[in-house]
Design a protein around this motif. Structure first.
Motif, PDB file in Angstrom:
ATOM      1  N   SER A 463       0.806  -1.222   0.000  1.00  0.00           N
ATOM      2  CA  SER A 463       0.000   0.000   0.000  1.00  0.00           C
ATOM      3  C   SER A 463       0.843   1.276   0.000  1.00  0.00           C
ATOM      4  CB  SER A 463      -0.941   0.020   1.214  1.00  0.00           C
ATOM      5  OG  SER A 463      -0.199   0.013   2.421  1.00  0.00           O
ATOM      6  N   ASP A 464       2.174   1.160   0.002  1.00  0.00           N
ATOM      7  CA  ASP A 464       3.042   2.338   0.014  1.00  0.00           C
ATOM      8  C   ASP A 464       4.368   1.979  -0.653  1.00  0.00           C
ATOM      9  OD1 ASP A 464       4.472   4.632   0.428  1.00  0.00           O
ATOM     10  OD2 ASP A 464       4.664   4.392   2.608  1.00  0.00           O
ATOM     11  N   HIS A 465       4.493   2.304  -1.944  1.00  0.00           N
ATOM     12  CA  HIS A 465       5.692   1.947  -2.688  1.00  0.00           C
ATOM     13  C   HIS A 465       6.779   3.003  -2.598  1.00  0.00           C
ATOM     14  CE1 HIS A 465       4.038  -1.362  -5.562  1.00  0.00           C
ATOM     15  NE2 HIS A 465       3.589  -1.499  -4.331  1.00  0.00           N
ATOM     16  N   SER A 466       6.574   4.040  -1.824  1.00  0.00           N
ATOM     17  CA  SER A 466       7.608   5.067  -1.704  1.00  0.00           C
ATOM     18  C   SER A 466       8.560   4.790  -0.548  1.00  0.00           C
ATOM     19  CB  SER A 466       6.965   6.444  -1.509  1.00  0.00           C
ATOM     20  OG  SER A 466       6.264   6.493  -0.271  1.00  0.00           O
ATOM     21  N   THR A 467       8.277   3.755   0.230  1.00  0.00           N
ATOM     22  CA  THR A 467       9.076   3.425   1.406  1.00  0.00           C
ATOM     23  C   THR A 467       9.399   1.939   1.413  1.00  0.00           C
ATOM     24  OG1 THR A 467       8.008   5.181   2.685  1.00  0.00           O
ATOM     25  CG2 THR A 467       9.158   3.478   3.935  1.00  0.00           C
ATOM     26  N   LEU A 468      10.642   1.614   1.783  1.00  0.00           N
ATOM     27  CA  LEU A 468      11.050   0.231   1.989  1.00  0.00           C
ATOM     28  C   LEU A 468      11.299   0.007   3.478  1.00  0.00           C
ATOM     29  CD1 LEU A 468      13.585  -0.277  -0.964  1.00  0.00           C
ATOM     30  CD2 LEU A 468      11.189  -0.990  -0.856  1.00  0.00           C
ATOM     31  N   TYR A 469      11.166  -1.247   3.887  1.00  0.00           N
ATOM     32  CA  TYR A 469      11.288  -1.598   5.301  1.00  0.00           C
ATOM     33  C   TYR A 469      12.395  -2.626   5.473  1.00  0.00           C
ATOM     34  CZ  TYR A 469       6.850   0.821   5.555  1.00  0.00           C
ATOM     35  OH  TYR A 469       5.869   1.784   5.468  1.00  0.00           O
ATOM     36  N   ASN A 470      13.302  -2.357   6.385  1.00  0.00           N
ATOM     37  CA  ASN A 470      14.458  -3.205   6.628  1.00  0.00           C
ATOM     38  C   ASN A 470      14.214  -4.047   7.873  1.00  0.00           C
ATOM     39  OD1 ASN A 470      17.027  -4.327   6.564  1.00  0.00           O
ATOM     40  ND2 ASN A 470      17.965  -2.609   7.657  1.00  0.00           N
ATOM     41  N   MET A 471      14.102  -5.354   7.668  1.00  0.00           N
ATOM     42  CA  MET A 471      13.882  -6.262   8.795  1.00  0.00           C
ATOM     43  C   MET A 471      15.193  -6.926   9.187  1.00  0.00           C
ATOM     44  SD  MET A 471      11.449  -9.644   9.163  1.00  0.00           S
ATOM     45  CE  MET A 471      10.023  -8.766   9.802  1.00  0.00           C
ATOM     46  N   ASP A 472      15.494  -6.916  10.465  1.00  0.00           N
ATOM     47  CA  ASP A 472      16.620  -7.662  11.020  1.00  0.00           C
ATOM     48  C   ASP A 472      16.132  -9.084  11.263  1.00  0.00           C
ATOM     49  OD1 ASP A 472      18.486  -8.879  12.785  1.00  0.00           O
ATOM     50  OD2 ASP A 472      19.242  -6.908  13.351  1.00  0.00           O
ATOM     51  N   ILE A 473      16.617 -10.025  10.472  1.00  0.00           N
ATOM     52  CA  ILE A 473      16.097 -11.385  10.550  1.00  0.00           C
ATOM     53  C   ILE A 473      16.445 -12.041  11.879  1.00  0.00           C
ATOM     54  CG2 ILE A 473      16.314 -13.702   9.529  1.00  0.00           C
ATOM     55  CD1 ILE A 473      16.470 -12.409   6.823  1.00  0.00           C
ATOM     56  N   GLU A 474      17.604 -11.737  12.419  1.00  0.00           N
ATOM     57  CA  GLU A 474      17.976 -12.345  13.704  1.00  0.00           C
ATOM     58  C   GLU A 474      17.051 -11.873  14.815  1.00  0.00           C
ATOM     59  OE1 GLU A 474      22.061 -11.551  14.402  1.00  0.00           O
ATOM     60  OE2 GLU A 474      22.764 -12.663  12.638  1.00  0.00           O
ATOM     61  N   VAL A 475      16.664 -10.608  14.770  1.00  0.00           N
ATOM     62  CA  VAL A 475      15.746 -10.065  15.779  1.00  0.00           C
ATOM     63  C   VAL A 475      14.309 -10.450  15.443  1.00  0.00           C
ATOM     64  CG1 VAL A 475      14.885  -7.933  16.849  1.00  0.00           C
ATOM     65  CG2 VAL A 475      17.321  -8.170  16.291  1.00  0.00           C
ATOM     66  N   GLY A 476      14.021 -10.528  14.151  1.00  0.00           N
ATOM     67  CA  GLY A 476      12.687 -10.918  13.723  1.00  0.00           C
ATOM     68  C   GLY A 476      11.704  -9.781  13.646  1.00  0.00           C
ATOM     69  N   LYS A 477      12.189  -8.559  13.444  1.00  0.00           N
ATOM     70  CA  LYS A 477      11.264  -7.434  13.304  1.00  0.00           C
ATOM     71  C   LYS A 477      11.905  -6.341  12.460  1.00  0.00           C
ATOM     72  CE  LYS A 477      12.535  -4.890  17.513  1.00  0.00           C
ATOM     73  NZ  LYS A 477      12.019  -4.313  18.787  1.00  0.00           N
ATOM     74  N   ILE A 478      11.043  -5.434  11.983  1.00  0.00           N
ATOM     75  CA  ILE A 478      11.507  -4.309  11.171  1.00  0.00           C
ATOM     76  C   ILE A 478      12.200  -3.297  12.072  1.00  0.00           C
ATOM     77  CG2 ILE A 478      10.712  -2.317   9.828  1.00  0.00           C
ATOM     78  CD1 ILE A 478       8.615  -4.184   8.574  1.00  0.00           C
ATOM     79  N   VAL A 479      13.412  -2.888  11.649  1.00  0.00           N
ATOM     80  CA  VAL A 479      14.204  -1.973  12.478  1.00  0.00           C
ATOM     81  C   VAL A 479      14.434  -0.627  11.799  1.00  0.00           C
ATOM     82  CG1 VAL A 479      15.347  -3.844  13.722  1.00  0.00           C
ATOM     83  CG2 VAL A 479      16.347  -2.990  11.582  1.00  0.00           C
ATOM     84  N   GLU A 480      14.164  -0.543  10.472  1.00  0.00           N
ATOM     85  CA  GLU A 480      14.369   0.723   9.773  1.00  0.00           C
ATOM     86  C   GLU A 480      13.303   0.905   8.710  1.00  0.00           C
ATOM     87  OE1 GLU A 480      18.978   1.931   9.459  1.00  0.00           O
ATOM     88  OE2 GLU A 480      18.505   0.052   8.430  1.00  0.00           O
ATOM     89  N   GLU A 481      12.963   2.170   8.456  1.00  0.00           N
ATOM     90  CA  GLU A 481      12.118   2.533   7.327  1.00  0.00           C
ATOM     91  C   GLU A 481      12.922   3.449   6.417  1.00  0.00           C
ATOM     92  OE1 GLU A 481       8.477   4.270   8.618  1.00  0.00           O
ATOM     93  OE2 GLU A 481       7.847   2.524   9.792  1.00  0.00           O
ATOM     94  N   TRP A 482      12.949   3.118   5.117  1.00  0.00           N
ATOM     95  CA  TRP A 482      13.734   3.894   4.165  1.00  0.00           C
ATOM     96  C   TRP A 482      12.792   4.623   3.220  1.00  0.00           C
ATOM     97  CZ3 TRP A 482      17.059  -0.928   2.532  1.00  0.00           C
ATOM     98  CH2 TRP A 482      17.870  -1.312   3.595  1.00  0.00           C
ATOM     99  N   LYS A 483      12.709   5.922   3.354  1.00  0.00           N
ATOM    100  CA  LYS A 483      11.954   6.737   2.415  1.00  0.00           C
ATOM    101  C   LYS A 483      12.789   6.865   1.140  1.00  0.00           C
ATOM    102  CE  LYS A 483       8.645   9.630   1.140  1.00  0.00           C
ATOM    103  NZ  LYS A 483       7.245   9.216   0.933  1.00  0.00           N
ATOM    104  N   ILE A 484      12.258   6.392   0.015  1.00  0.00           N
ATOM    105  CA  ILE A 484      13.042   6.358  -1.212  1.00  0.00           C
ATOM    106  C   ILE A 484      13.021   7.707  -1.918  1.00  0.00           C
ATOM    107  CG2 ILE A 484      13.351   5.200  -3.439  1.00  0.00           C
ATOM    108  CD1 ILE A 484      13.942   3.529  -0.896  1.00  0.00           C
ATOM    109  N   HIS A 485      11.820   8.244  -2.156  1.00  0.00           N
ATOM    110  CA  HIS A 485      11.704   9.516  -2.863  1.00  0.00           C
ATOM    111  C   HIS A 485      10.255   9.977  -2.747  1.00  0.00           C
ATOM    112  CE1 HIS A 485      11.924  12.483  -6.164  1.00  0.00           C
ATOM    113  NE2 HIS A 485      13.248  12.397  -6.045  1.00  0.00           N
ATOM    114  N   ASP A 486      10.075  11.277  -2.752  1.00  0.00           N
ATOM    115  CA  ASP A 486       8.710  11.809  -2.645  1.00  0.00           C
ATOM    116  C   ASP A 486       7.891  11.532  -3.893  1.00  0.00           C
ATOM    117  OD1 ASP A 486       9.154  12.817  -0.094  1.00  0.00           O
ATOM    118  OD2 ASP A 486       9.903  14.746  -0.860  1.00  0.00           O
TER     119      ASP A 486
END
Length: 754
Positions: A463-486
């Motif tokens: 539902s939001d292609h302007s942002t990517l989400y970085n999941m730490d697999i060892e922790v098992g949850k998303i730790v960062e949100e990357w805004k790509i471009h407006d």
């Protein structure tokens, strides 16, 4: 027929082998090619003329001869190419000649190659005397006669066969023999209810006489339906609607009438002058049909008209708007020259054992499918139960790079699996944590990609292609949100090079519907690297991106075109025109030499090596192809008779096996309940039918190889994940696709010359 009256080895009328020359070498000659212009295929070989199981059809077979050491190696390598077979026809232009060193040889055309590419069989004149050589030639010409005339040539001598003795220039026209109408107990009518009427008012584009054949699964063969008239029609009130009609005496009363569409799964074969296709009747049943034309000229006219009609149907645009070089590209991609008389090979030596192993594999899979996941009351099974609960189904598979883990999307969860010991269900390891933003809002992952030695997973939010989400697999949850471009959305992801995920590389490649760019998560603000951003004004509808080991990029589109880039941020070096079918997936070999693009009904295999011009020897990623020397793509598709059993074809994105230091040997994809794997080595040599199949009990969502392992395929079904060792794949002619085929000896040819 007994051509040689026992001259060579006492052949009888029922003998499979009719003539043999036991001491020779096989060469492939490519005049002017940048590769070896005269390549030795088999250093020691036997040339044999064999009869097939189809009456009046014969093959020229050249078999490699091994010494004892070579034979041991062959037994360890199932994929060794030890035999070449050629359907005997006038089109081979077979004749006696001399090799460059003066040795006598037999020469014939490579119908899968360029017009000037030839095979040479150089024999030892000391061991093959004049009478034996003449008898072999006579056998070849009689075989050609029987194929054309459907009658014995036993009584004919060389003077009666002059039209089959090659002369320059050679005529390829062969008159269709006069014959009585074949009685089949009544015509099997197959008329599309939307056929425009009256037919006499529709525009006739081409009409040709041909033999009609219908595939009969119970007989595992095409059966002759007699001589017919084939017409390609354009609807008068719709310039982009075309029909194929088949009639007998009355052109206004067809026995077949099929709309030309991308669902026909058509094959056009120059080797046999045939058009083969599928059609789903009003009763929902798939049927396979074949037209065999009496001459190269009549086939060529049908080939070009059919290809133009299909292209215009898909593009809703006149074919004449294409440049001449683009028209040639469409025509060359439309046919395949390898539709052999028989299946490529029949590994028959341990067939019973293979069938037993397949049965054991199926029983093991069934037992594991029936096992209750919550029988052992432990955390692992509770986690599995939580993962499979609800109405969601598996919908995506992603393979790990630095281990044996596989990741499967199911709804808004991602499950983790590992291969089992051999065949059967993969082992469920656990499920990653909830897929949610840093603010705790759950979302459904549209796509995801392993990153940084499988320690991270980059996830796209549907539902939001302007942002990517970085999941730490060892922790098992998303730790960062990357805004790509407006103003730029990410529709597709790829690593910066094919093996970047095995390293700590931070950057990755993104593609929007009309742009290609580098993503660097280390940037302080938006993550799109402006200096490495190439955007097109038009809506290109990019549908996928793949990278080579050097970081070159192949970008496909829904329009069907492919662009090749040497790096991000620059103009494409090569643009391959669309064939009309949307491309749904794309992959490259590590060295960039080959590309496989997936459409709904076929795979497109493209050799990017530039063979002519100033940049001869370079790849299309680095230099542009000459305008008049675009690559000749190969279409990989199921044989229509096999597609009749599998049902309508809808391929999942095809993939090469991948691994650093592991050459690509196989291309794997799936359709419906079937996994299909092409032997890449044999496909490169022109054998486009060299594929194997395995049927599952439910729909295959996606399949891929374990990274670095060409022998292990992972198959994600809607409700399970399976290990599929490649040895469990089988030839399509076996019962694995549901058709019961008679078993034959290794030297036999399956009863389908088309």
């Amino acid at each position: 027929m007994n051509f040689l009256k026992g001259v060579l080895f006492g052949a009888t009328p029922s003998a499979t082998e009719l003539a043999k020359i036991s001491n020779g070498q096989l060469f492939l000659v490519r005049p002017g090619n940048i590769r070896s212009s005269r390549e030795c295929i088999f250093n020691e070989a036997i040339a044999t003329i064999r009869r097939s199981t189809v009456e009046h059809h014969f093959e020229l077979v050249v078999t490699r001869v091994f010494d004892s050491g070579d034979q041991e190696l062959v037994e360890e390598d199932e994929e060794t190419d030890d035999e070449r077979s050629f359907l005997i026809s006038k089109e081979l232009e077979f004749r006696l000649d001399k090799a460059p060193d003066g040795e006598p040889n037999f020469v014939w055309r490579d119908l899968n190659g360029d017009i000037d590419e030839m095979f040479e069989f150089v024999y030892d004149p000391d061991s093959v005397d004049g009478p034996v050589r003449s008898a072999f030639e006579l056998c070849m010409y009689r075989s050609m006669y029987e194929r054309d005339n459907k009658q014995s040539a036993d009584t004919l001598d060389i003077a009666d066969l002059s039209e089959y003795i090659w002369k320059q220039p050679s005529s390829t026209n062969v008159a269709l023999p006069k014959r009585k109408k074949v009685s089949r107990g009544g015509d099997a009518f197959d008329i599309d209810p939307n056929l425009p009427t009256p037919l006499s008012s529709q525009q006739v584009l081409v009409v040709a006489t041909a033999e009609l054949h219908r595939w009969v699964p119970e007989e595992f063969a095409f059966t002759d339906q007699g001589v017919v008239q084939a017409r390609l029609l354009r609807r008068t009130d719709n310039a982009f609607e075309f029909w194929l009609t088949i009639t007998r005496e009355d052109e206004n009363n067809p026995i077949l009438a099929h709309l030309i569409s991308d669902q026909m799964n058509q094959r056009l074969s120059y080797k046999l002058n045939t058009l083969t296709w599928n059609h789903q009747g009003a009763d929902g049943a798939q049927r396979s049909w074949l037209l065999m034309f009496p001459s190269r000229d009549s086939f060529e006219e049908i080939h070009q008209t059919f290809s133009r009609s299909l292209w215009e149907t898909l593009h809703q645009t006149p074919f004449t708007k294409l440049k001449p070089v683009e028209q040639t590209y469409v025509f060359t991609s439309a046919h395949d020259g390898d539709y052999e008389m028989g299946e490529p090979e029949d590994e028959n030596e341990d067939e019973d054992q293979v069938m037993d192993e397949l049965q054991a594999f199926d029983e093991e899979s069934d037992l594991e499918d029936e096992a209750s996941p919550d029988d052992p009351a432990d955390d692992e099974n509770n986690s599995r139960q939580e993962f499979i609960n609800g109405s969601n189904r598996n919908s995506k598979l992603s393979m790990g790079y630095n281990g044996d883990r596989m990741f499967v999307r199911r709804g808004n969860r991602i499950g983790v699996f590992k291969p089992g010991d051999d065949a059967g269900l993969a082992t469920f390891v656990g499920a990653l944590g909830k897929i949610e933003t840093l603010k705790g809002k759950e979302f459904r992952p549209e796509d995801f990609m392993l990153h940084e030695r499988d320690s991270k997973m980059v996830i796209m939010n549907e539902s939001d292609h302007s942002t990517l989400y970085n999941m730490d697999i060892e922790v098992g949850k998303i730790v960062e949100e990357w805004k790509i471009h407006d103003d730029v959305q990410v529709d597709h992801l790829a690593p910066t090079n094919k093996f970047a995920p095995t390293t700590g590389e931070k950057t990755l490649v993104g593609a929007s519907h009309n742009g290609l760019f580098l993503i660097d998560p280390r940037l302080s603000d938006t993550k799109l690297v402006e200096s490495q951003f190439k955007q097109y004004v038009s809506k290109n509808k990019f549908s996928g991106v793949a990278t080579t080991a050097k970081g070159q990029l192949a970008v496909a589109s829904e329009k069907g075109d492919i662009r090749l880039f040497d790096s991000i941020g620059k103009n494409a070096k090569t643009a391959l025109p669309p064939l009309g079918d949307p491309i749904t997936g794309i992959d490259t070999t590590a060295d960039g030499r080959w590309i496989v693009a997936t459409t709904k009904t076929y795979l497109l295999l493209i050799d990017t090596l530039i063979g002519d011009g100033k940049y001869q020897g370079s790849l299309g990623f680095d230099r542009s192809f000459p305008a008049d020397a675009k690559p000749q793509p190969k279409r990989l598709l199921l044989s229509p008779e096999h597609a009749q059993t599998t049902g309508p074809v809808s391929f999942t994105p095809a993939r090469f096996n991948a691994g650093e230091g592991h050459p690509e040997k196989t291309i794997v994809t799936s359709t419906g309940q079937y996994v299909i794997a092409w032997n890449f080595d044999k496909v490169k040599k022109g054998n486009l039918k060299s594929y194997e199949i395995k049927k599952f009990t439910e729909k295959v969502v996606q399949d891929n190889f374990v990274f670095g392992n060409d022998n292990q395929i992972v198959v994600a079904l809607e409700h399970g994940v399976h290990n599929l060792p490649k040895k469990y794949l089988q030839h399509p002619k076996h019962a694995v696709i549901g058709a019961t085929a008679p078993r034959k000896s290794r030297s036999s040819i399956v009863n389908t010359p088309f």
